[in-house]
Design an enzyme around this catalytic site. Structure first.
Site, PDB file in Angstrom:
ATOM      1  CD  GLU A   1       6.160  57.040  35.771  1.00  0.00           C
ATOM      2  OE1 GLU A   1       5.167  56.479  36.228  1.00  0.00           O
ATOM      3  OE2 GLU A   1       5.990  57.630  34.521  1.00  0.00           O
TER       4      GLU A   1
ATOM      5  CG  HIS B   1       9.962  55.669  32.086  1.00  0.00           C
ATOM      6  ND1 HIS B   1       9.837  56.702  32.569  1.00  0.00           N
ATOM      7  CD2 HIS B   1       8.884  55.598  30.998  1.00  0.00           C
ATOM      8  CE1 HIS B   1       8.378  57.330  32.421  1.00  0.00           C
ATOM      9  NE2 HIS B   1       7.767  56.601  31.435  1.00  0.00           N
TER      10      HIS B   1
ATOM     11  CG  ASP C   1       6.107  59.935  31.617  1.00  0.00           C
ATOM     12  OD1 ASP C   1       6.213  59.181  30.546  1.00  0.00           O
ATOM     13  OD2 ASP C   1       5.690  59.516  32.726  1.00  0.00           O
TER      14      ASP C   1
ATOM     15  CG  HIS D   1       3.004  60.882  34.560  1.00  0.00           C
ATOM     16  ND1 HIS D   1       3.621  59.772  34.943  1.00  0.00           N
ATOM     17  CD2 HIS D   1       2.315  61.241  35.896  1.00  0.00           C
ATOM     18  CE1 HIS D   1       3.543  59.475  36.046  1.00  0.00           C
ATOM     19  NE2 HIS D   1       2.794  60.272  36.563  1.00  0.00           N
TER      20      HIS D   1
ATOM     21  CD  GLU E   1       0.662  56.766  36.786  1.00  0.00           C
ATOM     22  OE1 GLU E   1       0.872  55.464  37.040  1.00  0.00           O
ATOM     23  OE2 GLU E   1       1.352  57.430  35.944  1.00  0.00           O
TER      24      GLU E   1
ATOM     25  CG  HIS F   1       5.514  52.576  32.556  1.00  0.00           C
ATOM     26  ND1 HIS F   1       5.590  54.047  32.888  1.00  0.00           N
ATOM     27  CD2 HIS F   1       6.609  52.086  33.303  1.00  0.00           C
ATOM     28  CE1 HIS F   1       6.705  54.303  33.567  1.00  0.00           C
ATOM     29  NE2 HIS F   1       7.008  52.982  33.923  1.00  0.00           N
TER      30      HIS F   1
ATOM     31  CD  GLU G   1       6.199  55.678  27.883  1.00  0.00           C
ATOM     32  OE1 GLU G   1       5.892  56.833  28.378  1.00  0.00           O
ATOM     33  OE2 GLU G   1       6.681  54.839  28.794  1.00  0.00           O
TER      34      GLU G   1
END
Length: 259
Positions: free
Chosen positions: A30, A32, A41, A116, A118, A169, A174
């Protein structure tokens, strides 16, 4: 180094995992932002899984790196290239079937570490479907997103203006974790977004230039490898303590000693 379940032979796997712990990291591929890789993730879920497995002399499964789609209010959405995803119903079916096969092994405990945002509802749905099928039995299952184990006091004291995990995010946490774990994958850019999205709101149409900064939902200010190491150790400590104590397990017997 964590012991990999996939490194065992078919002839030895039953004896080696019997009554033991298996840890499965779930990640994603994904976007980032411009400073972090697509693998964030997955890197984080796999990194957390190793020490957790080690704490219980268990085994890790290979990380699952194809995930649910990125949403604008939590992952920046699909307006930025690189996210590889499946639909939610497909993910539930995949996870359910993978879990069905996994529970054919005589393991005593399954730990699923999600990285992650979602993925979480689909993971929980798949687990509950397998539970309803009677495949889990009296075995222990702990499934969680790593950020849900962070005590509320931690970001309050360590991060200025923490926006909430839904908006973290590609933000300071992160970025810091990646600086600690894989600094070779982090660029020198530190983009910030001063208008993090609200939690639990779906919008259409979405102006991605308003809700993100190049896919970043909050601020990267204050990111450091030192902060990442502190957060990493905090999550591991919380996870191991929760599993060892068996917090919330109905089958927990008084005085039972955990392996």
């Amino acid at each position: 180094m964590p012991r990999e379940l996939a490194d065992l032979t078919s002839a030895e796997v039953l004896d080696r995992v019997e009554g033991g712990t298996v840890v499965w990291p779930l990640g994603a591929t994904e976007q980032h932002g411009p400073h972090l890789p697509l693998s964030v993730d997955s890197v984080l879920a796999e990194a957390f899984a190793g020490p957790i497995a080690d704490a219980f002399q268990g085994f890790t499964l290979p990380v699952q790196a194809i995930a649910a789609r990125s949403l604008p209010q939590s992952g920046g959405g699909l307006s930025f290239p690189g996210t590889v995803h499946v639909n939610g119903d497909t993910l539930v079916r995949f996870l359910r079937e993978a879990l069905q096969s996994l529970f054919r092994l005589p393991l005593g405990r399954l730990v699923v570490v999600n990285g992650h945002f979602e993925n979480e509802p689909f993971l929980f749905e798949a687990l509950d479907q397998v539970r309803q099928e009677g495949l889990i039995g009296d075995r222990e299952v702990f499934a969680f997103s790593w950020w849900n184990l962070v005590q509320d006091s931690w970001p309050a004291t360590e991060i200025t203006g923490f926006p909430g995990w839904h908006a973290e995010h590609a933000g300071v946490t992160e970025t810091s974790l990646m600086l600690h774990l894989r600094p070779d994958l982090v660029t020198d850019l530190r983009p910030c977004h001063d208008r993090p999205p609200r939690a639990g709101v779906y919008l259409h149409p979405v102006d991605v230039d308003q809700i993100t900064n190049q896919g970043v939902l909050s601020s990267t200010s204050g990111s450091s490898a030192e902060l990442g190491e502190k957060l990493f150790r905090h999550v591991i400590e919380q996870a191991v303590a929760m599993i060892r104590d068996g917090a919330g397990l109905l089958s927990r017997k008084a005085g039972k000693r955990e392996q």
